[in-house]
Design an enzyme around this catalytic site. Structure first.
Site, PDB file in Angstrom:
ATOM      1  N   HIS A 244     -79.256 -19.526 -36.999  1.00  0.00           N
ATOM      2  CA  HIS A 244     -79.759 -19.113 -38.304  1.00  0.00           C
ATOM      3  C   HIS A 244     -78.793 -18.133 -38.953  1.00  0.00           C
ATOM      4  O   HIS A 244     -77.790 -17.735 -38.363  1.00  0.00           O
ATOM      5  CB  HIS A 244     -81.151 -18.485 -38.165  1.00  0.00           C
ATOM      6  CG  HIS A 244     -81.153 -17.180 -37.429  1.00  0.00           C
ATOM      7  ND1 HIS A 244     -81.003 -15.957 -38.042  1.00  0.00           N
ATOM      8  CD2 HIS A 244     -81.274 -16.921 -36.100  1.00  0.00           C
ATOM      9  CE1 HIS A 244     -81.048 -14.989 -37.133  1.00  0.00           C
ATOM     10  NE2 HIS A 244     -81.197 -15.554 -35.948  1.00  0.00           N
ATOM     11  N   CYS A 260     -80.268 -15.529 -30.009  1.00  0.00           N
ATOM     12  CA  CYS A 260     -79.980 -16.518 -31.041  1.00  0.00           C
ATOM     13  C   CYS A 260     -78.508 -16.488 -31.438  1.00  0.00           C
ATOM     14  O   CYS A 260     -77.733 -15.630 -31.019  1.00  0.00           O
ATOM     15  CB  CYS A 260     -80.852 -16.267 -32.266  1.00  0.00           C
ATOM     16  SG  CYS A 260     -80.552 -14.675 -33.029  1.00  0.00           S
TER      17      CYS A 260
END
Length: 294
Positions: A244, A260
């Site tokens: 992301h 992440c």
């Protein structure tokens, strides 16, 4: 921390995001995903039910009806390790289940769980890792560095043109198509104790950003999960690793996330436009030779 939320009729799921933030939301159903029918990044599907000529097929033991189904929660134990977890050779074929499939621990081995056509209402495309004795091994969803073995029948195959390689030491993500490096970006990765998991995984699906801090850009949920679930905040237990963006780029090249992979907004938009679900992702410490796009 944001709570669980639902979008449309989809099932709420969680993805590890930036810093200590958490959000729960829904994967975008397949009708709205990239890589569907008509997308030039995906080749037409073909059945892979028939054995190769002269191939001896190991028989499949009957699967009990009460086996667990593989979903967004951590996959059941008992599946074998991926012996080529750090291999960056592109995986160019994927499986799309057409019905509930029994997943085994080896060709002719023990059934462990059922693999379903969808996870959280998203059509499942899983990279093929190897073939043996007429069986097909795929990267296991909702697990790290594990394989699931499938006997012939009940699935179709699709050509996978894209690959994402993430290098932890240089903090670099590179997108490849047909084996050619197209673009590279600097990324932020998991902080100490919550490192971005090494090994092969894949893009499970995409989801809208739950809050403005994620730059207003959709997020990729990967098949991988934290290596040590106890190391992440309690609100992140059961979440998946995500790719992301963020509302600023000041932490690129640092270890600041819960595992992440965070890149620029323009980079994430390009990946979302070009890279379909099912695309293999490999996380390594460092490639022997930097890609030409580095």
């Amino acid at each position: 921390m944001a709570g669980w939320r639902r979008v449309g009729a989809a099932v709420g799921v969680a993805v590890l995001l930036g810093g200590s933030a958490y959000a729960g939301w829904a994967l975008t159903p397949s009708a709205g995903s990239v890589g569907q029918s008509g997308d030039p990044t995906v080749a037409p599907t073909a059945t892979l039910s028939a054995p190769l000529a002269g191939e001896s097929i190991a028989p499949a033991a009957p699967a009990p009806d009460d086996l667990p189904e593989i979903d967004y929660d951590p996959a059941p134990d008992g599946f074998p390790r991926d012996p080529d977890a750090l291999d960056t050779t592109a995986l160019t074929r994927g499986v799309r289940p057409q019905r509930r499939l029994a997943a085994y621990d080896a060709p002719g081995g023990r059934p462990i769980a059922f693999l379903m056509p969808t996870i959280s209402e998203v059509e499942l495309t899983i990279p093929i890792a190897r073939r043996e004795a007429g069986w097909t091994a795929v990267l296991l969803p909702s697990a790290n560095r594990r394989l699931a073995w499938l006997p012939p029948g009940g699935f179709r195959t699709v050509q996978l043109r894209d690959q994402i390689i993430v290098e932890r030491v240089p903090y670099r993500l590179t997108w490849y198509r047909d084996g050619v490096a197209k673009r590279s970006w600097q990324v932020s990765l998991g902080q100490r104790g919550q490192e971005t998991p090494l090994g092969r995984t894949f893009v499970l699906g995409r989801t809208p950003p739950p809050e403005s801090v994620y730059g207003g850009v959709d997020i990729y949920a990967l098949g991988s999960v934290p290596d040590d679930p106890e190391s992440v905040p309690s609100g992140l237990r059961g979440a998946h690793i995500g790719i992301h963006t963020w509302y600023h780029d000041g932490e690129l090249g640092q270890r600041t996330t819960n595992g992440c992979i965070r890149l620029t907004r323009s980079g994430q938009r390009l990946l979302l436009d070009q890279v379909p679900p099912g695309t293999p992702v490999v996380v390594v410490d460092k490639l022997p030779t930097p890609p030409p796009t580095a």
